[in-house]
Design a protein around this motif. Structure first.
Motif, short mmCIF file in Angstrom:
data_model
loop_
_atom_site.label_atom_id
_atom_site.label_comp_id
_atom_site.label_asym_id
_atom_site.label_seq_id
_atom_site.Cartn_x
_atom_site.Cartn_y
_atom_site.Cartn_z
N VAL A 123 0.85 -1.19 0.00
CA VAL A 123 0.00 0.00 0.00
C VAL A 123 0.88 1.24 0.00
O VAL A 123 1.70 1.44 0.91
CB VAL A 123 -0.93 0.01 1.23
N VAL A 124 0.74 2.06 -1.03
CA VAL A 124 1.52 3.29 -1.18
C VAL A 124 0.57 4.47 -1.06
O VAL A 124 -0.49 4.47 -1.70
CB VAL A 124 2.24 3.35 -2.54
N ALA B 86 9.03 5.19 -5.97
CA ALA B 86 8.46 4.37 -4.90
C ALA B 86 7.74 3.15 -5.48
O ALA B 86 7.95 2.02 -5.04
CB ALA B 86 7.51 5.21 -4.05
N VAL B 87 6.85 3.38 -6.46
CA VAL B 87 6.07 2.29 -7.03
C VAL B 87 6.98 1.28 -7.72
O VAL B 87 6.80 0.06 -7.58
CB VAL B 87 5.01 2.84 -8.00
N LEU C 158 4.21 1.74 2.27
CA LEU C 158 5.29 2.49 1.62
C LEU C 158 4.82 3.91 1.39
O LEU C 158 3.70 4.14 0.95
CB LEU C 158 5.66 1.81 0.29
N ASP C 159 5.69 4.88 1.71
CA ASP C 159 5.39 6.29 1.44
C ASP C 159 5.94 6.70 0.09
O ASP C 159 6.96 6.15 -0.38
CB ASP C 159 5.99 7.18 2.53
N CYS D 136 5.87 2.27 10.92
CA CYS D 136 4.93 1.28 10.38
C CYS D 136 5.41 0.71 9.06
O CYS D 136 4.87 -0.30 8.58
CB CYS D 136 3.54 1.92 10.19
N VAL D 137 6.42 1.32 8.45
CA VAL D 137 6.77 1.00 7.06
C VAL D 137 7.85 -0.07 6.91
O VAL D 137 8.10 -0.53 5.80
CB VAL D 137 7.22 2.28 6.31
#
Length: 545
Positions: free
Chosen positions: A19-20, A32-33, A102-103, A175-176
């Protein structure tokens, strides 16, 4: 024989949803993706929740989804004001047995998901945690987050059925850097606070730890947390120039304590209070000297109110420096300033420093400030003494380092130092240490002096530009060692261009950090000059942006 895992069919290959979340981050979202997609077949989908972006983010996401069917985009029509709501929406939409977060401005390390997933399956873990590395950009300096909580790379994982036996894990509020069994999160209603709530990780991880998962920690790096200090608008955790940032942090911590208390884990709640004293409080205190009076007054009031509800146990379990700073806050309704503030900021450093003047009360006992005793200072073992060392640099092809080692309340001389060493460690550039043995000479006013030399070209040849911190270590007869950063009282910035035959040039700069410590920058005379100019241009553009 294939291990069976909760939430999966025996013999099946578990899959992961990543989840980004993103908001107005067109510059970084693709990286990121792609870091998630590059994890391989163990990633079933990448769920991107766009929190109503107004820049080019939607167009970038459209292209990413068209290029790989694993990318699912959820577009919100109204910005939530925080990170919790879009993360919750992504967790709800995720379809796989395992999830990871993921941020948009960070990336997953190569093989992160495969490493965590293999461990989760073999250990039947409900939460699997790996190492997060803070990467300072554009410098590229890496600092592992809470590294002592994790095993060495390649060592067996550490297993916890709940963290009651290792409450130090409360320090890992991220959390990541974790892989979660989705059924576990759903069963225990582990979710983020909704809306414009900051430090939402604190609350999420408190709910997670309160549910007492089977948690397994591995030593591999799984997440790269990008810290962009030159960005036009800092991330929430870096906006420590705003009192609202401190209030948000305290509010989130108070909520985390409430969750742990109500879960029937008073020991963990007290451990969270101790963590606040030793980590959060000290991190902000050491920056108070740079803050205006209005900020300090508001910060002090918020901190005092929060600490007043702790009771004696959390402070008793804290480090000596944390305990003394907590005592100071509770003893003083108004913020300290001047010399008292300076002493408090030195104690908040890591490692803590006890700098002169060395105050005492009427019976000669050490005090931090009037009415605030340094309880237990004289009982500390030599290796835990809060040393203070002042330093200066004479710049040249060979730099001369002059040091003054203080002796707080005579405790260092009583412990009998038997050796001393200066260490220069890279803050910017490839990881490297340069060490010099020191000969201590007694000073007429107590303590010692020492000096040594460092070849500027030895430091220059490490890279185009390097920055070095200076630390002094004292060894004692009991085998222990006390280490402290070298202070730079009153030092601004001084620089010199030095040279040797055959047109070898180096730029050398001595400077004081925001924490009052001595730093040294060395750059190649030509290439480094261009890098200095580029860095200044980047800072100017970031401010204008």
């Amino acid at each position: 024989m294939t291990a069976s895992t909760p939430g999966t069919t025996p013999g099946a290959t578990p899959q992961v949803s990543i989840v980004v979340i993103v908001y107005d981050d067109a510059a970084h979202i693709a990286d990121a993706v792609r870091s998630a997609l590059s994890q391989g077949s163990c990633v079933a989908e990448v769920v991107v929740v766009d929190d109503a972006s107004t820049d080019a983010t939607p167009e970038r996401l459209t292209r990413l989804a068209a290029a790989d069917p694993r990318v699912r985009v959820i577009t919100r029509t109204e910005n939530s004001g925080g990170c919790g709501t879009p993360r919750n929406q992504g967790l709800t939409a995720a379809r796989s047995p395992y999830v990871m977060l993921l941020d948009s401005d960070d990336v997953l390390a190569p093989d992160a998901v495969r490493t965590l997933l293999a461990t989760a399956v073999s250990e039947q873990a409900e939460v699997t945690a790996g190492v997060c590395v803070r990467r300072e950009l554009p410098a590229g300096t890496d600092t592992p987050w809470q590294r002592d909580l994790f095993p060495a790379v390649g060592a067996p994982p550490r297993r916890y059925d709940g963290i009651d036996a290792r409450p130090e894990f409360l320090r890992d509020t991220l959390c990541v850097n974790k892989l979660y069994l989705r059924d576990f999160l759903d069963k225990h209603r582990v979710r983020f606070a909704e809306g414009a709530v900051h430090y939402e990780d604190f609350v999420f991880t408190a709910r997670l730890y309160a549910a007492r998962p089977r948690l397994v920690a591995v030593g591999e790096t799984v997440y790269l947390w990008h810290v962009r200090r030159e960005a036009g608008r800092q991330s929430i955790s870096l906006r420590r120039d705003e009192v609202r940032n401190w209030q948000d942090r305290v509010d989130a911590h108070a909520e985390a304590i409430r969750i742990l208390d109500e879960s029937g884990a008073p020991g963990l709640a007290d451990a969270a209070r101790t963590k606040f004293i030793d980590h959060d409080l000290r991190m902000y205190v050491r920056e108070l000297r740079q803050k205006p009076a209005a900020y300090r007054a508001a910060w002090w009031r918020i901190a005092r109110t929060h600490l007043a509800g702790f009771g004696p146990a959390p402070a008793a379990a804290a480090s000596p420096a944390g305990r003394w700073l907590s005592d100071l806050l509770l003893a003083r309704p108004e913020p300290v300033d001047g010399a008292e503030l300076a002493r408090a900021c030195e104690l908040a450093a890591s490692p803590p420093r006890l700098a002169p003047p060395y105050l005492t009360d009427d019976d000669g006992s050490p005090v931090l400030a009037a009415g605030v005793p340094l309880t237990g200072l004289d009982a500390l073992p030599p290796g835990r003494l809060p040393l203070a060392v002042d330093g200066s640099l004479r710049l040249g092809p060979v730099c001369v380092v002059r040091l003054r080692v203080h002796d707080p309340y005579g405790l260092v001389s009583a412990a009998g130092p038997i050796n001393a060493q200066l260490e220069l460690r890279t803050r910017l550039g490839p990881p490297l240490s340069v060490r010099r043995r020191l000969e201590l000479t007694p000073h007429a006013d107590g303590g010692w002096t020492a000096s040594t030399t460092v070849d500027a070209f030895e430091l220059r040849d490490v890279g185009e530009m390097t920055a070095w911190s200076l630390r002094v270590g004292l060894g004692f007869a009991d085998g222990s060692r006390a280490v402290t950063a070298v202070r730079a009282p009153g030092l601004g910035k001084r620089h010199a261009v030095v040279h040797r035959p055959l047109l070898r040039l180096a730029l050398v700069q001595a400077y004081g950090t925001t924490n009052g410590e001595l730093g040294l920058r060395v750059a190649d005379g030509v290439r480094g000059g261009w890098e200095v100019v580029r860095a200044r241009v980047r800072r100017i553009l970031a401010r204008l942006g």
